[in-house]
Design a protein around this motif. Structure first.
Motif, PDB file in Angstrom:
ATOM      1  N   ILE A  98       0.851  -1.179   0.000  1.00  0.00           N
ATOM      2  CA  ILE A  98       0.000   0.000   0.000  1.00  0.00           C
ATOM      3  C   ILE A  98       0.894   1.240   0.000  1.00  0.00           C
ATOM      4  O   ILE A  98       1.829   1.322   0.799  1.00  0.00           O
ATOM      5  N   ALA A  99       0.610   2.181  -0.893  1.00  0.00           N
ATOM      6  CA  ALA A  99       1.319   3.464  -0.914  1.00  0.00           C
ATOM      7  C   ALA A  99       0.353   4.541  -0.442  1.00  0.00           C
ATOM      8  O   ALA A  99      -0.851   4.471  -0.695  1.00  0.00           O
ATOM      9  N   ALA A 100       0.894   5.524   0.248  1.00  0.00           N
ATOM     10  CA  ALA A 100       0.073   6.623   0.759  1.00  0.00           C
ATOM     11  C   ALA A 100       0.950   7.863   0.892  1.00  0.00           C
ATOM     12  O   ALA A 100       2.180   7.758   0.919  1.00  0.00           O
ATOM     13  N   PRO A 101       0.324   9.024   0.997  1.00  0.00           N
ATOM     14  CA  PRO A 101       1.107  10.261   1.111  1.00  0.00           C
ATOM     15  C   PRO A 101       1.778  10.457   2.471  1.00  0.00           C
ATOM     16  O   PRO A 101       2.671  11.284   2.595  1.00  0.00           O
ATOM     17  N   SER A 102       1.367   9.680   3.492  1.00  0.00           N
ATOM     18  CA  SER A 102       1.974   9.847   4.815  1.00  0.00           C
ATOM     19  C   SER A 102       1.837   8.562   5.639  1.00  0.00           C
ATOM     20  O   SER A 102       0.996   7.712   5.346  1.00  0.00           O
ATOM     21  N   VAL A 103       2.630   8.487   6.690  1.00  0.00           N
ATOM     22  CA  VAL A 103       2.551   7.369   7.619  1.00  0.00           C
ATOM     23  C   VAL A 103       1.192   7.365   8.319  1.00  0.00           C
ATOM     24  O   VAL A 103       0.617   6.312   8.583  1.00  0.00           O
ATOM     25  N   GLU A 104       0.663   8.547   8.573  1.00  0.00           N
ATOM     26  CA  GLU A 104      -0.643   8.660   9.236  1.00  0.00           C
ATOM     27  C   GLU A 104      -1.743   8.016   8.393  1.00  0.00           C
ATOM     28  O   GLU A 104      -2.624   7.334   8.930  1.00  0.00           O
ATOM     29  N   VAL A 105      -1.690   8.221   7.088  1.00  0.00           N
ATOM     30  CA  VAL A 105      -2.684   7.604   6.202  1.00  0.00           C
ATOM     31  C   VAL A 105      -2.520   6.094   6.205  1.00  0.00           C
ATOM     32  O   VAL A 105      -3.505   5.351   6.268  1.00  0.00           O
ATOM     33  N   LEU A 106      -1.284   5.620   6.179  1.00  0.00           N
ATOM     34  CA  LEU A 106      -1.050   4.166   6.249  1.00  0.00           C
ATOM     35  C   LEU A 106      -1.609   3.589   7.548  1.00  0.00           C
ATOM     36  O   LEU A 106      -2.210   2.510   7.543  1.00  0.00           O
ATOM     37  N   THR A 107      -1.413   4.292   8.635  1.00  0.00           N
ATOM     38  CA  THR A 107      -1.920   3.830   9.930  1.00  0.00           C
ATOM     39  C   THR A 107      -3.440   3.793   9.935  1.00  0.00           C
ATOM     40  O   THR A 107      -4.049   2.830  10.426  1.00  0.00           O
ATOM     41  N   LEU A 108      -4.084   4.817   9.356  1.00  0.00           N
ATOM     42  CA  LEU A 108      -5.545   4.834   9.248  1.00  0.00           C
ATOM     43  C   LEU A 108      -6.040   3.642   8.425  1.00  0.00           C
ATOM     44  O   LEU A 108      -7.005   2.973   8.810  1.00  0.00           O
ATOM     45  N   ILE A 109      -5.370   3.353   7.322  1.00  0.00           N
ATOM     46  CA  ILE A 109      -5.747   2.212   6.482  1.00  0.00           C
ATOM     47  C   ILE A 109      -5.639   0.917   7.279  1.00  0.00           C
ATOM     48  O   ILE A 109      -6.563   0.096   7.286  1.00  0.00           O
ATOM     49  N   GLU A 110      -4.520   0.752   7.957  1.00  0.00           N
ATOM     50  CA  GLU A 110      -4.295  -0.451   8.753  1.00  0.00           C
ATOM     51  C   GLU A 110      -5.368  -0.608   9.839  1.00  0.00           C
ATOM     52  O   GLU A 110      -5.935  -1.691  10.010  1.00  0.00           O
ATOM     53  N   GLN A 111      -5.671   0.461  10.543  1.00  0.00           N
ATOM     54  CA  GLN A 111      -6.687   0.407  11.611  1.00  0.00           C
ATOM     55  C   GLN A 111      -8.072   0.090  11.048  1.00  0.00           C
ATOM     56  O   GLN A 111      -8.821  -0.694  11.631  1.00  0.00           O
ATOM     57  N   THR A 112      -8.403   0.673   9.900  1.00  0.00           N
ATOM     58  CA  THR A 112      -9.722   0.457   9.299  1.00  0.00           C
ATOM     59  C   THR A 112      -9.860  -0.984   8.807  1.00  0.00           C
ATOM     60  O   THR A 112     -10.900  -1.623   9.004  1.00  0.00           O
ATOM     61  N   LEU A 113      -8.812  -1.500   8.174  1.00  0.00           N
ATOM     62  CA  LEU A 113      -8.839  -2.907   7.734  1.00  0.00           C
ATOM     63  C   LEU A 113      -8.927  -3.846   8.935  1.00  0.00           C
ATOM     64  O   LEU A 113      -9.611  -4.873   8.884  1.00  0.00           O
ATOM     65  N   GLN A 114      -8.252  -3.494  10.012  1.00  0.00           N
ATOM     66  CA  GLN A 114      -8.294  -4.298  11.236  1.00  0.00           C
ATOM     67  C   GLN A 114      -9.715  -4.360  11.790  1.00  0.00           C
ATOM     68  O   GLN A 114     -10.214  -5.430  12.135  1.00  0.00           O
ATOM     69  N   LYS A 115     -10.386  -3.209  11.841  1.00  0.00           N
ATOM     70  CA  LYS A 115     -11.758  -3.159  12.350  1.00  0.00           C
ATOM     71  C   LYS A 115     -12.704  -4.016  11.513  1.00  0.00           C
ATOM     72  O   LYS A 115     -13.649  -4.594  12.033  1.00  0.00           O
ATOM     73  N   LYS A 116     -12.456  -4.081  10.204  1.00  0.00           N
ATOM     74  CA  LYS A 116     -13.311  -4.864   9.313  1.00  0.00           C
ATOM     75  C   LYS A 116     -12.938  -6.344   9.313  1.00  0.00           C
ATOM     76  O   LYS A 116     -13.608  -7.145   8.669  1.00  0.00           O
ATOM     77  N   GLY A 117     -11.858  -6.692   9.998  1.00  0.00           N
ATOM     78  CA  GLY A 117     -11.458  -8.087  10.080  1.00  0.00           C
ATOM     79  C   GLY A 117     -10.676  -8.592   8.875  1.00  0.00           C
ATOM     80  O   GLY A 117     -10.521  -9.799   8.691  1.00  0.00           O
ATOM     81  N   TYR A 118     -10.162  -7.689   8.050  1.00  0.00           N
ATOM     82  CA  TYR A 118      -9.413  -8.082   6.848  1.00  0.00           C
ATOM     83  C   TYR A 118      -7.915  -8.232   7.097  1.00  0.00           C
ATOM     84  O   TYR A 118      -7.211  -8.804   6.284  1.00  0.00           O
ATOM     85  N   LEU A 119      -7.438  -7.692   8.195  1.00  0.00           N
ATOM     86  CA  LEU A 119      -6.015  -7.708   8.469  1.00  0.00           C
ATOM     87  C   LEU A 119      -5.614  -8.920   9.285  1.00  0.00           C
ATOM     88  O   LEU A 119      -6.294  -9.268  10.240  1.00  0.00           O
ATOM     89  N   ILE A 120      -4.517  -9.538   8.891  1.00  0.00           N
ATOM     90  CA  ILE A 120      -3.975 -10.638   9.681  1.00  0.00           C
ATOM     91  C   ILE A 120      -2.943 -10.028  10.630  1.00  0.00           C
ATOM     92  O   ILE A 120      -2.026  -9.347  10.182  1.00  0.00           O
ATOM     93  N   THR A 121      -3.129 -10.264  11.903  1.00  0.00           N
ATOM     94  CA  THR A 121      -2.181  -9.778  12.895  1.00  0.00           C
ATOM     95  C   THR A 121      -1.654 -10.965  13.688  1.00  0.00           C
ATOM     96  O   THR A 121      -2.132 -12.089  13.533  1.00  0.00           O
ATOM     97  N   GLU A 122      -0.712 -10.708  14.552  1.00  0.00           N
ATOM     98  CA  GLU A 122      -0.166 -11.783  15.387  1.00  0.00           C
ATOM     99  C   GLU A 122      -1.253 -12.386  16.272  1.00  0.00           C
ATOM    100  O   GLU A 122      -1.196 -13.558  16.632  1.00  0.00           O
ATOM    101  N   ASN A 123      -2.269 -11.590  16.588  1.00  0.00           N
ATOM    102  CA  ASN A 123      -3.370 -12.085  17.408  1.00  0.00           C
ATOM    103  C   ASN A 123      -4.316 -13.015  16.663  1.00  0.00           C
ATOM    104  O   ASN A 123      -5.039 -13.794  17.272  1.00  0.00           O
ATOM    105  N   THR A 124      -4.341 -12.893  15.306  1.00  0.00           N
ATOM    106  CA  THR A 124      -5.263 -13.707  14.526  1.00  0.00           C
ATOM    107  C   THR A 124      -4.630 -14.975  13.986  1.00  0.00           C
ATOM    108  O   THR A 124      -5.303 -15.788  13.392  1.00  0.00           O
ATOM    109  N   VAL A 125      -3.326 -15.124  14.168  1.00  0.00           N
ATOM    110  CA  VAL A 125      -2.639 -16.311  13.639  1.00  0.00           C
ATOM    111  C   VAL A 125      -2.665 -17.431  14.642  1.00  0.00           C
ATOM    112  O   VAL A 125      -2.525 -17.270  15.803  1.00  0.00           O
TER     113      VAL A 125
END
Length: 179
Positions: free
Chosen positions: A152-179
């Motif tokens: 994922i490319a974004a104009p800032s680290v803040e935007v990347l963090t927002l994307i990551e948090q939003t995907l996490q809330k929707k259950g699309y992100l794999i994290t150490e907690n989901t493995v």
């Protein structure tokens, strides 16, 4: 129109790509050069081998301008979802301000497979999904039960963090907690 030959054609194609702000389809480049689309595919491969920053997107070929490369940050995210959720995942990323550069899956025979996606807005996501549906192609993640990576490319680290948090809330992100 006269058929363009070899190196002259590649230089002309490169000039067309450099001056375009949007992707150009292989078909349009073939018409411009009066050659087949397969010749264009071969030319793009040769230009990429010379380290020209050309990427093949679902909308066509794009020359990555130096300023585009310098003003973005990237993050690789591990995701998992069904094919039916793919459009929502992509829309989530672009709605937050990101660009989905590619998808990467780990194939048991071929190893890492990467495909360019390059979608940055809702219109491009819609076009991408329409092409998947029209060709009845499977998503690469179908090879891995829905598990895949996106750069994922974004104009800032803040935007990347927002994307990551939003995907996490929707259950699309794999994290150490989901493995």
């Amino acid at each position: 129109m006269k058929k363009m030959l070899g190196e002259e054609r590649r230089l002309q194609l490169l000039a067309q790509l450099k001056k375009s702000k949007t992707p150009i389809t292989g078909t349009d480049l073939a018409k411009f050069a009066n050659v087949s689309r397969q010749v264009i595919v071969n030319d793009m491969t040769l230009l990429k081998a010379r380290n020209e920053p050309i990427i093949a997107t679902s909308q066509g070929y794009l020359y990555m301008q130096q300023e585009q490369l310098q003003h973005t940050v990237e993050r690789t995210l591990a995701c998992s979802h069904t094919s039916e959720q793919a459009e929502d995942e992509l829309l989530t990323i672009v709605d937050c301000g990101g660009t989905v550069k590619n998808v990467i899956v780990e194939h048991p025979i071929y190893g890492e497979l990467t495909a360019s996606i390059m979608v940055s807005n809702r219109h491009e996501v819609k076009q991408f999904i329409e092409r998947i549906n029209a060709t009845q192609a499977n998503y690469l993640s179908a090879l891995t039960g829905g598990i895949h990576l996106h750069v994922i490319a974004a104009p800032s680290v803040e935007v990347l963090t927002l994307i990551e948090q939003t995907l996490q809330k929707k259950g699309y992100l794999i994290t150490e907690n989901t493995v």
